[in-house]
Design a protein around this motif. Structure first.
Motif, PDB file in Angstrom:
ATOM      1  N   VAL A   2       0.852  -1.183   0.000  1.00  0.00           N
ATOM      2  CA  VAL A   2       0.000   0.000   0.000  1.00  0.00           C
ATOM      3  C   VAL A   2       0.888   1.232   0.000  1.00  0.00           C
ATOM      4  O   VAL A   2       1.775   1.361   0.841  1.00  0.00           O
ATOM      5  CB  VAL A   2      -0.923   0.035   1.236  1.00  0.00           C
ATOM      6  N   LEU A   4       0.972   5.250   0.575  1.00  0.00           N
ATOM      7  CA  LEU A   4       0.203   6.292   1.245  1.00  0.00           C
ATOM      8  C   LEU A   4       0.866   7.634   0.999  1.00  0.00           C
ATOM      9  O   LEU A   4       2.083   7.762   1.151  1.00  0.00           O
ATOM     10  CB  LEU A   4       0.132   6.015   2.747  1.00  0.00           C
ATOM     11  N   ALA A  24      -4.553   6.548  -0.496  1.00  0.00           N
ATOM     12  CA  ALA A  24      -4.034   5.188  -0.485  1.00  0.00           C
ATOM     13  C   ALA A  24      -4.174   4.558  -1.861  1.00  0.00           C
ATOM     14  O   ALA A  24      -5.142   4.814  -2.576  1.00  0.00           O
ATOM     15  CB  ALA A  24      -4.768   4.354   0.546  1.00  0.00           C
ATOM     16  N   ARG A  26      -4.232   1.195  -2.560  1.00  0.00           N
ATOM     17  CA  ARG A  26      -4.749  -0.156  -2.588  1.00  0.00           C
ATOM     18  C   ARG A  26      -6.235  -0.206  -2.890  1.00  0.00           C
ATOM     19  O   ARG A  26      -7.023   0.517  -2.301  1.00  0.00           O
ATOM     20  CB  ARG A  26      -4.508  -0.840  -1.243  1.00  0.00           C
ATOM     21  N   PHE A  29      -8.701  -0.951   0.039  1.00  0.00           N
ATOM     22  CA  PHE A  29      -8.507   0.060   1.076  1.00  0.00           C
ATOM     23  C   PHE A  29      -9.498  -0.091   2.211  1.00  0.00           C
ATOM     24  O   PHE A  29      -9.148   0.093   3.366  1.00  0.00           O
ATOM     25  CB  PHE A  29      -8.636   1.437   0.433  1.00  0.00           C
ATOM     26  N   SER A  30     -10.727  -0.435   1.902  1.00  0.00           N
ATOM     27  CA  SER A  30     -11.775  -0.475   2.918  1.00  0.00           C
ATOM     28  C   SER A  30     -11.513  -1.528   3.989  1.00  0.00           C
ATOM     29  O   SER A  30     -12.100  -1.472   5.062  1.00  0.00           O
ATOM     30  CB  SER A  30     -13.139  -0.733   2.271  1.00  0.00           C
ATOM     31  N   TYR A  32      -8.620  -1.976   5.445  1.00  0.00           N
ATOM     32  CA  TYR A  32      -7.519  -1.549   6.306  1.00  0.00           C
ATOM     33  C   TYR A  32      -7.993  -0.607   7.404  1.00  0.00           C
ATOM     34  O   TYR A  32      -8.815   0.277   7.156  1.00  0.00           O
ATOM     35  CB  TYR A  32      -6.451  -0.833   5.478  1.00  0.00           C
ATOM     36  N   MET A  34      -6.941   2.528   9.335  1.00  0.00           N
ATOM     37  CA  MET A  34      -6.047   3.644   9.028  1.00  0.00           C
ATOM     38  C   MET A  34      -5.773   4.452  10.286  1.00  0.00           C
ATOM     39  O   MET A  34      -6.689   4.751  11.057  1.00  0.00           O
ATOM     40  CB  MET A  34      -6.680   4.540   7.966  1.00  0.00           C
ATOM     41  N   ARG A  72     -13.108   8.842   6.701  1.00  0.00           N
ATOM     42  CA  ARG A  72     -12.570   8.185   5.518  1.00  0.00           C
ATOM     43  C   ARG A  72     -13.631   8.108   4.447  1.00  0.00           C
ATOM     44  O   ARG A  72     -14.839   8.121   4.732  1.00  0.00           O
ATOM     45  CB  ARG A  72     -12.033   6.794   5.851  1.00  0.00           C
ATOM     46  N   ASN A  74     -14.121   5.471   1.546  1.00  0.00           N
ATOM     47  CA  ASN A  74     -13.603   4.239   0.953  1.00  0.00           C
ATOM     48  C   ASN A  74     -13.727   4.242  -0.569  1.00  0.00           C
ATOM     49  O   ASN A  74     -12.935   3.598  -1.259  1.00  0.00           O
ATOM     50  CB  ASN A  74     -14.315   3.032   1.544  1.00  0.00           C
ATOM     51  N   ASN A  77     -10.619   5.996  -1.625  1.00  0.00           N
ATOM     52  CA  ASN A  77      -9.366   5.551  -0.991  1.00  0.00           C
ATOM     53  C   ASN A  77      -8.682   6.693  -0.239  1.00  0.00           C
ATOM     54  O   ASN A  77      -7.469   6.893  -0.339  1.00  0.00           O
ATOM     55  CB  ASN A  77      -8.401   4.967  -2.032  1.00  0.00           C
ATOM     56  N   ALA A  98      -1.294   2.470   7.728  1.00  0.00           N
ATOM     57  CA  ALA A  98      -2.326   1.469   7.440  1.00  0.00           C
ATOM     58  C   ALA A  98      -1.933   0.138   8.044  1.00  0.00           C
ATOM     59  O   ALA A  98      -0.751  -0.224   8.080  1.00  0.00           O
ATOM     60  CB  ALA A  98      -2.516   1.317   5.927  1.00  0.00           C
TER      61      ALA A  98
END
Length: 124
Positions: A2, A4, A24, A26, A29-30, A32, A34, A72, A74, A77, A98
């Motif tokens: 990932v 960042l 991010a 990836r 992402f959801s 992870y 953070m 966040r 998602n 990201n 992350a």
């Protein structure tokens, strides 16, 4: 892996606000958790707050509770750190991090990926 990338740091007067962003790379992402950490010169890297991936629940350090919030998006990201009522003591490099899994970890060793950091300077 990932990647960042933080942004949004800068110089602000005491009492002011800043919003930091972390992008991010990836797709998952959801999944992870953070986190945001900060490190002042000559000091350890300290936990500021974290947000879980699926539930969106947050955990904020007592030192900034009531002034800082984490959110966040998602779909984009992105994770954000909204900082209000800033104080000179908030001056530090702020890092986005992350970790895989849903739990929140208060220590930097609990996170797998890190951004390069963004400087926040609060003048009195």
């Amino acid at each position: 892996q990932v990647q960042l990338v933080e942004s949004g740091g800068g110089l602000v007067q005491a009492g002011g606000s800043l919003r930091l962003s972390c992008a991010a790379s990836r797709r998952t992402f959801s999944s992870y958790t953070m986190g945001w950490f900060r490190q002042a010169p000559g000091k350890e890297r300290n936990f500021v707050g974290a947000i879980r991936g699926t539930t969106g629940s947050t955990h904020i350090a007592d030192s900034v509770k009531g002034r800082f919030t984490i959110s966040r998006d998602n779909a984009k990201n992105m994770v954000y750190l909204q900082m209000n009522s800033l104080e000179p003591e908030d001056t530090a490099v702020y890092y986005c991090a992350a970790r895989t899994g849903s739990g929140v970890r208060l220590g930097p060793e609990g996170y797998d990926y890190w951004g390069q950091g963004t400087q926040v300077t609060v003048s009195s």
